[in-house]
Enzyme design. Structure first.
Site, short mmCIF file in Angstrom:
data_model
loop_
_atom_site.label_atom_id
_atom_site.label_comp_id
_atom_site.label_asym_id
_atom_site.label_seq_id
_atom_site.Cartn_x
_atom_site.Cartn_y
_atom_site.Cartn_z
NE ARG A 146 37.46 30.51 39.16
CZ ARG A 146 37.45 31.21 38.05
NH1 ARG A 146 37.63 32.53 38.01
NH2 ARG A 146 37.71 30.43 36.86
CG HIS A 155 41.56 32.52 36.49
ND1 HIS A 155 41.66 32.34 37.65
CD2 HIS A 155 41.41 33.84 36.51
CE1 HIS A 155 40.72 33.13 38.37
NE2 HIS A 155 40.64 34.03 37.65
CG HIS A 175 40.41 37.94 34.43
ND1 HIS A 175 39.21 37.32 34.50
CD2 HIS A 175 40.97 37.50 35.87
CE1 HIS A 175 38.87 37.05 35.95
NE2 HIS A 175 40.02 37.05 36.62
#
Lengths: 778, 181
Positions: free
Chosen positions: A696, A699, A701
């Protein structure tokens, strides 16, 4: 960055670099080869052929053709995708005074057979891919060979170059938007002049590299790209066919400087994921026939191509007008009458006339007539159609245009694409464009269908973009918002694909012949209740009902099923969602107050004994709704992995270390301007099991409430330049590349705190309400 | 001005880190007026496997059919993560009837928003109450094909009077009805 200050030799001087060519194909090739046989000419596949090598190849092919008895005025069909051999055989035939009859390699045996019969070809040249169909189509008589068989050595003596300027060199069957293809005949001199015209049109230089992705069985590729490259003594980078994903890598690989596109290709490239784009490609000039101003803007800004030149021509009259290369430019215009590099040469002349052939003043709409030395010789074996195509020596284009006071022409519609409805002349092309611009629509084609009232009704055939749910009401509402009532189609047919001409235009004449089209159509005036907003809802709401929210724009949100993200396969709903109105239940939502959100909770680096490891960041932005209004006092919750890419969660089995000083959660309320801000550390990338070697991208959330149940949003914020983004199925789940890119935060030096932390800005848009009746007023 | 709403992304498997502070399986405390109910069920995927990482959020009106506003004692909001067996359980009061479109009245219902790993955007659904005559005239249920309406209506537990059973099936023949809002 691209250097746009390329040296510009005037077109007339470019042509003067070479010895005279005598206005024949072979003469032109000979002239350009003579100046430097070692210079590169043709790049195809992994091969780059010099002018000398290409001439030798073409000469070898001419020898074998002659050995087979091909001579002056013989028609030779070539049924092949673009290749170096295709280009070479055109010159070989020209040397012999023979005629190329290109046939779309994707034609069926019946389609190809009709052309081969009509042209009475002496030979059919094919490829491994087309050989079976070619044999079926050709029947017993002609000689059938593969192109590569013509590149074998021969002991036969080389035939003389006997092709003359007025010899027919090409019979190109137009895909026709009318019916049976017509064989457009062109002279050798036409090819030469069209190429010279293209040197003028695109300011071609001897060191230009023209990328050709259009098919050679169309006039654009053959007369403009090939003709222009040869006339300028430039190079041609040839693609077997257009590939959206391969376009930029191919352009960059060969350092192409110029490319011809058509509207469909422009649209496709503009809509493709930007990760396929190759910054630093060498393209500086695009010829579009046509390009919309919107697409032109994307090519200029996103793709950094400084020269977008629009022009117009037909198979019968190639290249009769274009935007002048050095300006002035008139966006949306076809340009002015085309010129030859030698200004003393008579070239394209244009008129706009009414039904009776009388010249119309500037600003009036009428049919475009053209007179040009590159005009076709006629339609092969069709004197009637040939006569019908001309009026007093002027070619009647069948296109309705208007001219402004500066001599720029503007396309209005195909004469045959005019729909008469309620006394209005409606352009089918305009409807195609407006309906085609709906984000959920891949392509649209509007045609006239008979109505009960004797006049036309409008039927639009629509192809939905893959993976985007499209309701008939979406089209109805889009038309209501963008088209005046007479222009709004009454009938809608959702189709898997539209019939196309080989040049990617919609073949409306075939659509009109589609049996049962009207039977399948949805009458938008009487949509079934399930699809029509109930009274008091959505469009037809009463004053007493609360204002609903806008429907989400198709393509800008992910679909449930997204196979590259494996977990969606068993969790995505498989049945159609039930369309529901927005009632008080959906229009209200929970409220969180300042007492529930401590001020320290917006600092993810605080609250522990020490500071967490990792690069400190300030993340800030604004939360607004779709109308641009700030979303005030709304709760934002964030959570993330630590700098090593590990979540403080019992199910995270990644063997990266936990950080005792980092939990990875925070929350805050937006301020009166919708602004928010928090401090954290940059999260690490981490592996997951979706596919082999899956990671991934970094990032954070985000969870937001907004004012109602409808505005609730959970999303993820990414970081610019993350090399994992193109590989991540979650980031890439949304069809619209622009929607994806909005999930990437922007580095902000203004937000960056000296000696402390980098700043990244991430603005968020929540759903907004429809305009209320009050707001509709000026 | 017209902007495009930000794209949704999956809530992922680790949402508990950021969201569990507001977990609230007791939507209505004892001070809130209304008929007490407990709702329990399981959330299952297309293979019937339990989903142990779903986030269920509930929004509902009070017993008078009013949606709470800031400062009201009753927030009307619940947040319940599913358990290891895909189970969830929460307690609340049965809401009153709320105005529907065009002067209609809706039957008592909960609004639910469900996110999970593998859902790139939430699903939204409704739960209605069993043995409720108003269900027959609910304008939203009326939009659902009759055979599928029962996926939206909880069952009374045979053993516990105040317990309602309502399962969420993400995919397949018995898939719960989800709404396009």
């Amino acid at each position: 960055m691209i250097d746009i200050t390329i040296p510009q030799i005037p077109p007339q001087q470019t042509l003067a670099l070479y010895p005279p060519h005598g206005e024949t194909l072979w003469g032109l090739l000979h002239s350009r080869t003579a100046v430097g046989p070692e210079r590169p000419f043709l790049m195809f596949g992994e091969t780059c052929r010099s002018w000398g090598a290409f001439r030798d190849l073409a000469l070898g092919m001419a020898t074998i053709l002659a050995e087979r008895g091909i001579g002056p005025a013989d028609r030779v069909a070539v049924m092949a995708a673009n290749s170096d051999l295709f280009v070479a055989v055109f010159f070989a035939l020209g040397r012999l005074g023979a005629i190329l009859v290109p046939v779309n390699p994707e034609f069926s045996a019946a389609e190809a057979g009709a052309i081969l019969d009509h042209a009475e070809v002496a030979a059919v040249l094919c490829t491994l891919e087309t050989e079976a169909v070619a044999r079926l189509a050709a029947g017993e008589h002609p000689w059938i060979a593969r192109l590569e068989e013509l590149s074998e050595p021969s002991s036969f003596p080389s035939p003389a170059a006997i092709g003359q300027p007025d010899d027919t060199c090409l019979i190109m069957y137009t895909s026709g938007t009318t019916g049976f293809p017509k064989g457009v005949m062109h002279r050798q001199a036409s090819f030469v002049m069209a190429g010279e015209g293209f040197v003028e049109r695109m300011r071609l230089q001897a060191d230009d590299r023209l990328l050709c992705v259009l098919p050679l069985f169309h006039i654009n590729a053959l007369f403009y790209s090939l003709g222009g490259a040869v006339a300028a003594g430039a190079s041609l980078v040839l693609a077997a066919r257009f590939s959206a994903s391969g376009f930029w890598p191919l352009a960059a690989r060969w350092r192409a400087t110029q490319v011809n596109i058509i509207a469909a290709i422009g649209t496709i490239l503009a809509r493709r994921p930007r990760r396929e784009f190759v910054p630093g490609h060498g393209l500086v000039k695009v010829y579009g026939a046509p390009v919309t101003p919107e697409i032109a803007a994307i090519f200029t800004t996103d793709f950094a191509i400084p020269h977008i030149i629009e022009g117009y021509g037909m198979t019968e009259i190639p290249g009769v007008c274009n935007q002048p290369f050095d300006g002035p430019h008139q966006p949306g215009s076809m340009g002015r009458a085309a010129r030859h590099p030698d200004p003393s040469r008579r070239f394209a002349e244009l008129r706009v006339v009414d039904e009776d052939g009388r010249d119309l003043p500037d600003g009036a709409t009428g049919e475009l007539l053209a007179r040009t030395p590159i005009v076709m010789q006629g339609y092969y074996r069709d004197p009637e159609q040939t006569a019908a195509a001309f009026r007093d020596g002027w070619f009647a284009t069948g296109d309705l245009v208007r001219r402004d006071g500066d001599g720029f022409y503007f396309f209005v519609a195909r004469k045959k694409d005019i729909i008469r409805r309620r006394g209005e002349n409606i352009s089918g092309a305009e409807l195609d464009r407006v309906i085609g611009s709906h984000p959920g629509v891949a392509e649209a084609a509007a045609i006239a269908v008979p109505s009960d009232l004797g006049e036309d009704e409008i039927l639009v055939a629509v192809v939905a973009r893959p993976g985007v749910p499209l309701h008939p009401r979406d089209i109805r509402d889009w038309c209501a918002a963008h088209l005046s009532p007479p222009k709004r189609p009454r009938f809608l047919v959702l189709v898997a694909e539209l019939p196309h001409t080989p040049t990617h235009r919609v073949a409306k004449f075939r659509l009109k012949q589609e049996p049962g089209l009207l039977g399948e159509a949805i009458d938008l005036d009487t949509l079934p209740a399930e699809d029509k907003p109930a009274p008091g809802l959505l469009g037809g709401r009463s004053m007493t009902d609360p204002t609903p929210y806008r429907r989400l724009v198709p393509g800008t949100q992910p679909d449930y099923l997204h196979r590259p993200y494996a977990s969606t396969v068993k969790r995505a709903p498989s049945r159609a969602l039930v369309l529901a109105p927005h009632t008080l239940s959906e229009l209200s939502g929970p409220v969180f107050g300042p007492d529930e959100v401590g001020s320290g909770e917006s600092d993810l680096t605080a609250g522990h004994a020490g500071a967490p490891l990792g690069e400190r960041l300030i993340i800030a932005g604004r939360v607004v709704d779709e109308t641009g209004r700030p979303v005030r006092n709304t709760l934002i919750e964030v959570w993330q992995a630590n700098a090593a890419g590990r979540y403080r969660h019992k199910n995270d089995g990644h063997d990266a270390p936990l950080d005792p000083n980092f939990t990875g959660c925070g929350r805050m309320l937006t301020d009166d301007e919708g602004g928010y801000r928090f401090q954290t550390i940059r999260p690490g990338a981490y592996p997951w099991r979706n596919h082999p070697n899956a990671w991934r991208p970094a990032h954070i959330h985000f969870s937001l409430f907004g004012p109602s149940f409808l505005t609730r949003l959970v999303t993820q914020m990414y970081f610019p330049g993350d090399p994992l983004l193109p590989l991540d199925p979650i980031f890439n789940c949304t069809a619209d590349p622009a929607a994806r890119d909005r999930l990437i935060s922007v580095f902000d030096i203004g937000l960056t705190q000296p000696d402390h932390a980098l700043g990244f800005r991430f603005d968020i848009v929540l759903r907004g309400r429809e305009a209320t009746p009050m707001e509709d007023r000026p | 001005m017209s902007l495009v709403a930000t794209a949704s992304q999956t809530v992922g498997p680790y949402f508990h880190i950021g969201l569990s502070w507001a977990d609230n399986a007791a939507i209505a405390g004892p001070e809130v007026a209304g008929q007490r109910v407990t709702i329990a069920g399981r959330i299952l995927d297309g293979d019937g496997q339990p989903i142990n990482d779903a986030l269920i959020e509930v929004w509902q009106a009070d017993s008078q059919g009013h949606y709470p506003e800031a400062g009201d004692g009753f927030r009307g909001f619940g947040r319940i993560p599913s358990g290891d067996d895909g189970g969830f359980r929460f307690s609340t009061i049965k809401p009153g009837r709320v105005a529907g479109p065009g002067g209609t009245l809706q039957a008592p219902h909960l609004l639910l928003s469900i996110g999970m790993r593998g859902l790139l955007k939430r699903v939204t659904t409704r739960m209605y109450f069993p043995d409720e005559p108003a269900n027959a005239e609910d304008p939203i249920l009326a939009r659902v094909e009759p055979a599928r309406r029962r996926t939206l209506i909880a069952r009374a537990s045979p053993s516990e009077p105040a317990l309602l059973i309502w399962n969420v099936i993400m995919q397949g023949e018995t898939e719960t009805v989800f709404f396009d809002l």
